[in-house]
Design an enzyme around this catalytic site. Structure first.
Site, short mmCIF file in Angstrom:
data_model
loop_
_atom_site.label_atom_id
_atom_site.label_comp_id
_atom_site.label_asym_id
_atom_site.label_seq_id
_atom_site.Cartn_x
_atom_site.Cartn_y
_atom_site.Cartn_z
N GLY A 41 97.55 -4.62 -13.70
CA GLY A 41 98.13 -5.95 -13.58
C GLY A 41 97.45 -6.79 -12.50
CD GLU A 64 96.64 -1.63 -17.50
OE1 GLU A 64 95.44 -1.31 -17.69
OE2 GLU A 64 96.97 -2.68 -16.95
CB ALA A 75 102.63 -3.49 -13.14
CD GLU A 90 96.90 -6.74 -17.50
OE1 GLU A 90 97.69 -6.06 -16.81
OE2 GLU A 90 97.02 -6.88 -18.72
C1 HXC Z 1 103.46 1.60 -7.22
C2 HXC Z 1 101.70 2.08 -5.86
C3 HXC Z 1 100.79 1.56 -6.81
C4 HXC Z 1 101.32 1.03 -8.04
C5 HXC Z 1 99.65 2.27 -5.12
N1 HXC Z 1 100.94 2.50 -4.84
N2 HXC Z 1 99.52 1.70 -6.33
N3 HXC Z 1 103.02 2.10 -6.06
N4 HXC Z 1 102.65 1.09 -8.19
N5 HXC Z 1 100.55 0.49 -8.97
C6 HXC Z 1 101.49 3.12 -3.62
C7 HXC Z 1 101.29 4.62 -3.64
O1 HXC Z 1 102.33 5.25 -4.40
C8 HXC Z 1 101.39 4.94 -2.16
O2 HXC Z 1 102.74 4.95 -1.77
C9 HXC Z 1 100.73 3.71 -1.51
O3 HXC Z 1 100.77 2.67 -2.48
C10 HXC Z 1 99.28 3.96 -1.13
O4 HXC Z 1 98.62 4.45 -2.29
P1 HXC Z 1 97.75 5.79 -2.26
O5 HXC Z 1 97.65 6.26 -3.68
O6 HXC Z 1 98.26 6.74 -1.26
O7 HXC Z 1 96.34 5.21 -1.76
P2 HXC Z 1 94.89 5.71 -2.15
O8 HXC Z 1 94.80 7.20 -2.15
O9 HXC Z 1 93.95 4.95 -1.30
O10 HXC Z 1 94.69 5.25 -3.68
C11 HXC Z 1 94.71 3.90 -3.99
C12 HXC Z 1 94.79 3.72 -5.53
C13 HXC Z 1 95.99 4.51 -6.06
C14 HXC Z 1 93.49 4.20 -6.18
C15 HXC Z 1 94.93 2.22 -5.78
O11 HXC Z 1 97.14 4.15 -5.29
C16 HXC Z 1 96.27 4.25 -7.50
O12 HXC Z 1 95.60 4.80 -8.39
N6 HXC Z 1 97.29 3.43 -7.79
C17 HXC Z 1 97.70 3.13 -9.13
C18 HXC Z 1 96.71 2.19 -9.77
C19 HXC Z 1 97.12 1.89 -11.22
O13 HXC Z 1 97.15 2.79 -12.06
N7 HXC Z 1 97.41 0.62 -11.52
C20 HXC Z 1 97.81 0.18 -12.81
C21 HXC Z 1 99.30 0.24 -12.94
S1 HXC Z 1 99.87 -0.13 -14.59
P3 HXC Z 1 103.31 6.14 -0.83
O14 HXC Z 1 104.78 5.78 -0.71
O15 HXC Z 1 103.03 7.41 -1.56
O16 HXC Z 1 102.54 5.97 0.45
C22 HXC Z 1 99.77 -1.79 -14.69
C23 HXC Z 1 100.31 -2.37 -15.95
C24 HXC Z 1 100.22 -3.87 -15.96
O17 HXC Z 1 99.32 -2.44 -13.81
C25 HXC Z 1 101.05 -4.46 -17.07
C26 HXC Z 1 102.51 -4.40 -16.86
C27 HXC Z 1 103.31 -5.14 -17.88
#
Ligand code: HXC
Length: 274
Positions: free
Chosen positions: A116, A139, A71, A119
């Site tokens: 997400g 998360e 998400a 999920e």
């Molecule tokens: C918003 C995101 C994002 C996310 C990546 N980006 N994941 N933006 N939400 N979940 C964006 C980054 O901010 C970045 O933007 C661009 O995508 C590229 O990501 P990088 O981090 O630069 O790439 P990389 O170094 O290759 O790392 C990839 C990654 C990392 C490992 C996937 O991005 C990451 O850890 N993302 C978050 C993963 C996460 O925690 N997901 C769970 C979210 S909570 P910019 O503008 O800086 O280039 C969830 C809850 C679900 O999902 C339930 C909800 C109700």
């Protein structure tokens, strides 16, 4: 192949005979799910469910790097508990469409399927993964919980102990381990991945649609999709209640500021802590 997309964050294409591919297309954010993506997915899935020409739905993400990186943390970060619950509910509506629509739904997972993203993949009838697929429920490292059905669906797929290990640790697993534990049905080479996933969808689309739909309904009933609504509601409420907490603000703030979080939230100390 016929392209028929009117969406800003999705592409939809029809492959003969009767396979609709829905591709999430926000590559700049690794296909993270924001409110627009979820609303458009809801619309696209309803339209696939109602279209008699569609027999199988394939969900995938644009580009080789990411199916869905979760998400959208930047959109979620400042939400109130009520807004967070509404957001979780929006994701649950999409998940329920994927799981309960009579037509088979296949997640074709290329690259990251995190939070997400994992999920949404689990809400599909089954997952086929490219060799570079990576799964996690990270998360708790953001001060929140899985909120799009992960606490229920991961346990259902891989068993409660494995699901707890993955959700409590947030650790990432590769495609091979995901297949070993039953999260993924098949792992396919990265080269030509989508074409191979479409071959599986095409095989299904040639079978009797009413017979496949009846199998889906019965197998969902046997695997406890029944009673899904009440169980998922509990997750939506628990997800929302964490918003505004010190750990949620720290976890998501740290992601936005590209640093590691430091958590201080108090651990509940009673067996009945809710
Ligand atoms: C918003 C995101 C994002 C996310 C990546 N980006 N994941 N933006 N939400 N979940 C964006 C980054 O901010 C970045 O933007 C661009 O995508 C590229 O990501 P990088 O981090 O630069 O790439 P990389 O170094 O290759 O790392 C990839 C990654 C990392 C490992 C996937 O991005 C990451 O850890 N993302 C978050 C993963 C996460 O925690 N997901 C769970 C979210 S909570 P910019 O503008 O800086 O280039 C969830 C809850 C679900 O999902 C339930 C909800 C109700």
């Amino acid at each position: 192949m016929k392209e028929n997309s009117t969406f800003s964050t999705l592409k939809t294409e029809d492959h003969m005979p009767g396979v609709r591919v829905i591709t999430i297309s926000r590559p700049q954010a690794l296909n993270a799910l924001n409110t627009t993506v979820l609303s458009e997915l809801n619309h696209a899935l309803r339209s696939a469910a109602e279209d008699s020409g569609v027999r199988v739905v394939v969900l995938t993400g644009e580009g080789p790097k990411s199916f869905i990186a979760g998400a959208d943390i930047l959109e979620m970060k400042d939400k109130s508990p009520q807004e967070a619950m509404r957001f979780a509910q929006l994701g649950h509506d999409v998940g329920k469409l994927l799981e309960l629509m009579p037509k088979p739904t296949i997640a074709a997972v290329n690259g990251f399927a995190l939070g997400g993203g994992c999920e949404m993949a689990m809400a599909c009838d089954f997952i086929v993964a490219a060799e570079n697929a990576v799964f996690a429920q990270p998360e708790v490292g953001l001060g929140i919980i899985p909120g799009f059905g992960g606490t229920l669906r991961l346990a259902r797929l891989v068993g409660i102990a494995r699901a707890k290990e993955l959700i409590f640790s947030g650790r990432r697993i590769q495609a091979g381990e995901a297949r070993e534990i039953g999260l993924v049905a098949r792992v396919l080479p990265q080269e030509g991945f989508l074409a191979q996933a479409l071959e599986i969808a095409t095989l299904i689309s040639k079978n009797s649609a009413p017979a496949v739909a009846k199998c889906k309904q019965l197998m969902n009933e046997f695997s406890e999709s029944v009673g899904l609504n009440g169980k998922l509601d509990a997750e939506v409420h628990a997800f929302g209640r964490l918003f505004g907490s010190q750990d949620q603000r720290e976890g998501m703030g740290a992601f936005a500021e590209k640093r590691k979080p430091s958590f201080w939230g108090i651990a509940p100390n009673s067996a009945s802590a809710g």
